[in-house]
Design an enzyme around this catalytic site. Structure first.
Site, mmCIF file in Angstrom:
data_model
loop_
_atom_site.group_PDB
_atom_site.id
_atom_site.type_symbol
_atom_site.label_atom_id
_atom_site.label_comp_id
_atom_site.label_asym_id
_atom_site.label_seq_id
_atom_site.Cartn_x
_atom_site.Cartn_y
_atom_site.Cartn_z
ATOM 1 N N ASN A 295 0.865 -1.187 0.000
ATOM 2 C CA ASN A 295 0.000 0.000 0.000
ATOM 3 C C ASN A 295 0.900 1.234 0.000
ATOM 4 O O ASN A 295 1.509 1.556 1.019
ATOM 5 C CB ASN A 295 -0.902 -0.037 1.241
ATOM 6 C CG ASN A 295 -1.735 1.228 1.379
ATOM 7 O OD1 ASN A 295 -1.770 2.076 0.467
ATOM 8 N ND2 ASN A 295 -2.404 1.373 2.506
ATOM 9 N N LYS B 48 0.143 4.264 -0.183
ATOM 10 C CA LYS B 48 -0.468 5.469 0.420
ATOM 11 C C LYS B 48 -0.241 6.659 -0.512
ATOM 12 O O LYS B 48 -0.182 6.471 -1.726
ATOM 13 C CB LYS B 48 0.067 5.675 1.843
ATOM 14 C CG LYS B 48 -0.085 4.402 2.692
ATOM 15 C CD LYS B 48 0.080 4.592 4.159
ATOM 16 C CE LYS B 48 -0.130 3.252 4.862
ATOM 17 N NZ LYS B 48 -0.042 3.349 6.308
ATOM 18 N N HIS C 177 -9.549 1.060 4.863
ATOM 19 C CA HIS C 177 -8.269 1.278 5.563
ATOM 20 C C HIS C 177 -8.501 2.233 6.739
ATOM 21 O O HIS C 177 -9.320 3.150 6.647
ATOM 22 C CB HIS C 177 -7.224 1.858 4.597
ATOM 23 C CG HIS C 177 -5.849 1.837 5.175
ATOM 24 N ND1 HIS C 177 -5.416 2.779 6.082
ATOM 25 C CD2 HIS C 177 -4.826 0.960 5.022
ATOM 26 C CE1 HIS C 177 -4.166 2.486 6.439
ATOM 27 N NE2 HIS C 177 -3.795 1.385 5.819
ATOM 28 N N GLU D 253 -6.900 4.647 7.755
ATOM 29 C CA GLU D 253 -6.692 6.069 7.439
ATOM 30 C C GLU D 253 -7.930 6.657 6.757
ATOM 31 O O GLU D 253 -8.230 7.841 6.919
ATOM 32 C CB GLU D 253 -5.422 6.225 6.584
ATOM 33 C CG GLU D 253 -4.173 5.991 7.441
ATOM 34 C CD GLU D 253 -2.960 5.470 6.689
ATOM 35 O OE1 GLU D 253 -2.947 5.510 5.444
ATOM 36 O OE2 GLU D 253 -2.019 5.000 7.364
ATOM 37 N N GLU E 186 -5.157 -4.938 10.534
ATOM 38 C CA GLU E 186 -4.188 -3.864 10.726
ATOM 39 C C GLU E 186 -4.497 -3.129 12.031
ATOM 40 O O GLU E 186 -5.321 -2.196 12.045
ATOM 41 C CB GLU E 186 -4.257 -2.868 9.558
ATOM 42 C CG GLU E 186 -3.911 -3.455 8.221
ATOM 43 C CD GLU E 186 -3.300 -2.400 7.289
ATOM 44 O OE1 GLU E 186 -2.268 -2.701 6.674
ATOM 45 O OE2 GLU E 186 -3.834 -1.278 7.201
ATOM 46 N N GLY F 232 2.555 2.494 10.927
ATOM 47 C CA GLY F 232 3.471 3.624 10.835
ATOM 48 C C GLY F 232 4.199 3.947 12.119
ATOM 49 O O GLY F 232 4.791 5.016 12.254
ATOM 50 N N SER G 228 3.595 -1.926 10.288
ATOM 51 C CA SER G 228 5.041 -1.951 10.537
ATOM 52 C C SER G 228 5.712 -3.272 10.134
ATOM 53 O O SER G 228 6.680 -3.695 10.767
ATOM 54 C CB SER G 228 5.358 -1.599 11.999
ATOM 55 O OG SER G 228 4.938 -0.270 12.281
HETATM 56 P P1 13P Z 1 3.126 0.612 7.692
HETATM 57 O O1 13P Z 1 3.678 -0.663 7.117
HETATM 58 O O2 13P Z 1 3.832 1.838 7.205
HETATM 59 O O3 13P Z 1 2.986 0.544 9.182
HETATM 60 O O4 13P Z 1 1.630 0.751 7.119
HETATM 61 C C1 13P Z 1 0.778 -0.323 7.208
HETATM 62 C C2 13P Z 1 -0.449 -0.021 6.433
HETATM 63 O O5 13P Z 1 -1.223 0.845 6.784
HETATM 64 C C3 13P Z 1 -0.680 -0.788 5.202
HETATM 65 O O6 13P Z 1 -1.964 -0.590 4.711
#
Ligand code: 13P
Length: 254
Positions: free
Chosen positions: A9, A11, A95, A97, A167, A173, A212
């Site tokens: 992903n 982002k 997601h 976010e 997740e 993150g 992560s």
């Molecule tokens: P990170 O791997 O940066 O923690 O992000 C995970 C994520 O949100 C994947 O969709």
């Protein structure tokens, strides 16, 4: 059990130009013969560039979101039809976010999942608890709620096209991934719940872990038979670390 799935992903990182350059480097490191399904989810604006660059590989393309409508006067929205037309076969939905920053709730996510499936797009539905929810013992109930509402009125047949990504929000993150035991426990819970609710076998559903994931912790995460792959954020932006995570998944599955 199905092959593991590793999805990146991206982002809101990388322009189309940067995506082309990433792909050039990544394909030098990528082993097509690995027993792993690989998915890349760049921003909408880089889908076309990646589709062109991936057509000689079996790497699949995903969008990071899609509208709950096919078309309409909806400024700024991108419909599932549009991403399908650009070569996507998967779409990430729900997601954290999107839930946190764009106010997406389970009912809207459910509408998106249904519409995506009607266009033969495979949803990767994200679920996960906040730190406070984990600390107050609500992890399972939060996830159950997200699944029951997000996958409302899904048939057993449709469920076979759905991938779940666990997740935990506190692991995204932060550099603090869930431990293998923590992830295994939740994945097992999700698996049992899905079997009971939708009448599909655990083996027909892939449950990915996200939060992560990096080349250092991938080996140990993939030792768990409950962890059927990963949804990778930060570490997928670097060709070398993404390739290493894919290699870990391959070695764990052979
Ligand atoms: P990170 O791997 O940066 O923690 O992000 C995970 C994520 O949100 C994947 O969709």
């Amino acid at each position: 059990m199905q092959r593991p799935l590793i999805a990146g992903n991206w982002k809101m990182y990388k322009t189309a130009t940067e995506a082309r350059s990433f792909l050039q480097d990544f394909l030098q490191l990528y082993h097509e013969e690995y027993a792993v399904d690989v998915v890349m989810a760049p921003p909408f604006t880089a889908l076309h560039a990646l589709h062109n660059g991936l057509h000689t590989t079996s790497i699949a393309l995903a969008a990071q979101n899609a509208s709950s409508e096919n078309e309409g006067a909806l400024t700024g929205e991108i419909s599932p039809l549009m991403i399908k037309d650009l070569g996507c076969t998967y779409v990430i939905l729900g997601h954290s976010e999107r839930r946190q920053h764009f106010g997406e709730g389970n009912a809207l996510i459910n509408k998106k999942v249904h519409l995506a499936l009607s266009h033969q797009l495979r949803p990767i539905l994200c679920v996960g608890e906040l730190l406070t929810e984990r600390e107050t013992g609500q992890t399972n109930s939060v996830i159950e709620h997200q699944l029951l509402e997000g996958l409302h009125e899904m048939t057993a047949e449709q469920m076979k096209s759905v991938t779940i990504a666990y997740e935990p929000v506190w692991a995204i993150g932060t550099g603090k991934a869930a431990t293998v035991d923590q992830a295994t426990e939740v994945h097992a819970y999700i698996g049992t719940m899905i079997e009971k609710t939708w009448g599909v076998t655990r083996e027909s559903i892939r449950i990915l872990y996200g939060g992560s994931v990096n080349p250092e912790n991938a080996d140990s995460l993939f030792t768990s038979p409950q962890i059927n792959g990963a949804l990778v954020g930060k570490a997928c932006l670097n060709p070398d670390s993404f390739a290493k995570i894919i290699a870990s998944a391959h070695h764990s599955s052979v």
